[in-house]
Design a protein around this motif. Structure first.
Motif, PDB file in Angstrom:
ATOM      1  N   UNK A  55       0.814  -1.213   0.000  1.00 44.60           N
ATOM      2  CA  UNK A  55       0.000   0.000   0.000  1.00 44.60           C
ATOM      3  C   UNK A  55       0.849   1.266   0.000  1.00 44.60           C
ATOM      4  N   UNK A  56       2.077   1.165   0.536  1.00 44.72           N
ATOM      5  CA  UNK A  56       2.984   2.304   0.562  1.00 44.72           C
ATOM      6  C   UNK A  56       4.358   1.855   0.089  1.00 44.72           C
ATOM      7  N   UNK A  57       5.176   2.841  -0.213  1.00 42.89           N
ATOM      8  CA  UNK A  57       6.562   2.589  -0.605  1.00 42.89           C
ATOM      9  C   UNK A  57       7.426   3.536   0.229  1.00 42.89           C
ATOM     10  N   UNK A  58       8.587   3.052   0.674  1.00 43.91           N
ATOM     11  CA  UNK A  58       9.536   3.878   1.427  1.00 43.91           C
ATOM     12  C   UNK A  58      10.923   3.698   0.844  1.00 43.91           C
ATOM     13  N   UNK A  59      11.775   4.687   1.087  1.00 44.32           N
ATOM     14  CA  UNK A  59      13.186   4.590   0.702  1.00 44.32           C
ATOM     15  C   UNK A  59      13.959   4.301   1.980  1.00 44.32           C
ATOM     16  N   UNK A  60      14.639   3.172   2.017  1.00 42.08           N
ATOM     17  CA  UNK A  60      15.385   2.768   3.208  1.00 42.08           C
ATOM     18  C   UNK A  60      16.416   3.823   3.580  1.00 42.08           C
ATOM     19  N   UNK A  61      16.438   4.185   4.851  1.00 42.60           N
ATOM     20  CA  UNK A  61      17.408   5.140   5.361  1.00 42.60           C
ATOM     21  C   UNK A  61      17.099   6.595   5.069  1.00 42.60           C
ATOM     22  N   UNK A  62      16.001   6.864   4.391  1.00 40.57           N
ATOM     23  CA  UNK A  62      15.629   8.240   4.063  1.00 40.57           C
ATOM     24  C   UNK A  62      14.383   8.633   4.860  1.00 40.57           C
ATOM     25  N   UNK A  63      14.498   9.695   5.641  1.00 41.01           N
ATOM     26  CA  UNK A  63      13.370  10.167   6.447  1.00 41.01           C
ATOM     27  C   UNK A  63      12.286  10.747   5.541  1.00 41.01           C
ATOM     28  N   UNK A  64      11.053  10.631   6.003  1.00 37.89           N
ATOM     29  CA  UNK A  64       9.889  11.210   5.308  1.00 37.89           C
ATOM     30  C   UNK A  64       9.841  10.805   3.833  1.00 37.89           C
ATOM     31  N   UNK A  65       9.950   9.517   3.606  1.00 36.31           N
ATOM     32  CA  UNK A  65       9.950   9.025   2.223  1.00 36.31           C
ATOM     33  C   UNK A  65       8.738   8.153   1.909  1.00 36.31           C
ATOM     34  N   UNK A  66       7.723   8.160   2.766  1.00 36.03           N
ATOM     35  CA  UNK A  66       6.546   7.316   2.557  1.00 36.03           C
ATOM     36  C   UNK A  66       5.708   7.862   1.404  1.00 36.03           C
ATOM     37  N   UNK A  67       5.311   6.974   0.514  1.00 37.73           N
ATOM     38  CA  UNK A  67       4.460   7.341  -0.611  1.00 37.73           C
ATOM     39  C   UNK A  67       3.314   6.330  -0.689  1.00 37.73           C
ATOM     40  N   UNK A  68       2.089   6.831  -0.707  1.00 35.90           N
ATOM     41  CA  UNK A  68       0.914   5.955  -0.836  1.00 35.90           C
ATOM     42  C   UNK A  68       0.823   5.506  -2.290  1.00 35.90           C
ATOM     43  N   UNK A  69       0.672   4.207  -2.492  1.00 37.38           N
ATOM     44  CA  UNK A  69       0.629   3.647  -3.836  1.00 37.38           C
ATOM     45  C   UNK A  69      -0.785   3.450  -4.364  1.00 37.38           C
ATOM     46  N   UNK A  70      -1.772   3.551  -3.493  1.00 44.31           N
ATOM     47  CA  UNK A  70      -3.163   3.396  -3.923  1.00 44.31           C
ATOM     48  C   UNK A  70      -3.681   4.715  -4.490  1.00 44.31           C
ATOM     49  N   UNK A  71      -4.577   4.656  -5.480  1.00 40.02           N
ATOM     50  CA  UNK A  71      -5.161   5.898  -5.989  1.00 40.02           C
ATOM     51  C   UNK A  71      -6.063   6.534  -4.923  1.00 40.02           C
ATOM     52  N   UNK A  72      -6.139   7.865  -4.900  1.00 40.05           N
ATOM     53  CA  UNK A  72      -6.919   8.565  -3.870  1.00 40.05           C
ATOM     54  C   UNK A  72      -8.373   8.115  -3.772  1.00 40.05           C
ATOM     55  N   UNK A  73      -8.974   7.732  -4.885  1.00 35.68           N
ATOM     56  CA  UNK A  73     -10.386   7.332  -4.837  1.00 35.68           C
ATOM     57  C   UNK A  73     -10.601   5.996  -4.128  1.00 35.68           C
ATOM     58  N   UNK A  74      -9.542   5.268  -3.818  1.00 31.73           N
ATOM     59  CA  UNK A  74      -9.659   4.012  -3.061  1.00 31.73           C
ATOM     60  C   UNK A  74      -9.400   4.221  -1.575  1.00 31.73           C
ATOM     61  N   UNK A  75      -9.069   5.452  -1.178  1.00 27.04           N
ATOM     62  CA  UNK A  75      -8.775   5.736   0.227  1.00 27.04           C
ATOM     63  C   UNK A  75     -10.041   6.198   0.945  1.00 27.04           C
ATOM     64  N   UNK A  76     -10.171   5.856   2.228  1.00 25.22           N
ATOM     65  CA  UNK A  76     -11.335   6.321   2.986  1.00 25.22           C
ATOM     66  C   UNK A  76     -11.148   7.777   3.408  1.00 25.22           C
ATOM     67  N   UNK A  77     -12.228   8.365   3.903  1.00 24.75           N
ATOM     68  CA  UNK A  77     -12.118   9.700   4.512  1.00 24.75           C
ATOM     69  C   UNK A  77     -11.384   9.579   5.834  1.00 24.75           C
ATOM     70  N   UNK A  78     -10.580  10.552   6.141  1.00 28.27           N
ATOM     71  CA  UNK A  78      -9.866  10.584   7.406  1.00 28.27           C
ATOM     72  C   UNK A  78     -10.838  10.981   8.499  1.00 28.27           C
ATOM     73  N   UNK A  79     -10.915  10.167   9.537  1.00 23.60           N
ATOM     74  CA  UNK A  79     -11.847  10.443  10.639  1.00 23.60           C
ATOM     75  C   UNK A  79     -11.205  11.292  11.704  1.00 23.60           C
TER      76      UNK A  79
END
Length: 79
Positions: A55-79
Motif C-alpha cells: 500500500x505504501x513505498x519507502x526509501x530505506x534510510x531516508x526520512x519522510x519518504x513514505x508514498x501511498x501507492x493506492x489511488x486517492x479514490x480508493x482511500x477512505x475519509x480521514x476520521x
C-alpha cells in the motif's frame, strides 16, 4: 466493493495521503504517533505492515519518504 485494507490501515493511508497533500513532504512516524495517539512501536509496525501489503513505498534510510501507492479514490475519509 470491500477495500483491500482494514479500517485502521485505511485511516493510516488516508492520514499519510492528506498530510502529504497539505504539507508537501510525507509525515514522519512521530506525526502519526501524535495524530493517532499511539506508541512508537505500534506506528512503526503499521508502517511495516502497509509496506509489506504493497500500500505504501519507502526509501530505506531516508526520512519522510513514505508514498501511498493506492489511488486517492480508493482511500477512505480521514476520521
Amino acid at each position: 466493493m470491500t477495500p483491500p485494507y482494514t479500517r485502521k490501515q485505511g485511516q493510516y493511508l488516508a492520514f499519510i495521503y492528506n498530510y502529504t497533500k497539505i504539507n508537501g513532504p510525507p509525515p514522519a512516524e512521530a506525526d502519526m504517533q501524535r495524530y493517532f495517539k499511539t506508541p512508537p512501536p505500534a506506528v512503526h509496525q503499521m508502517v511495516l505492515t502497509l509496506e509489506k501489503r504493497g500500500f505504501i513505498q519507502r526509501v530505506a534510510g531516508q526520512a519522510r519518504s513514505i508514498k501511498v501507492l493506492l489511488p486517492p479514490d480508493l482511500l477512505p475519509y480521514l476520521e
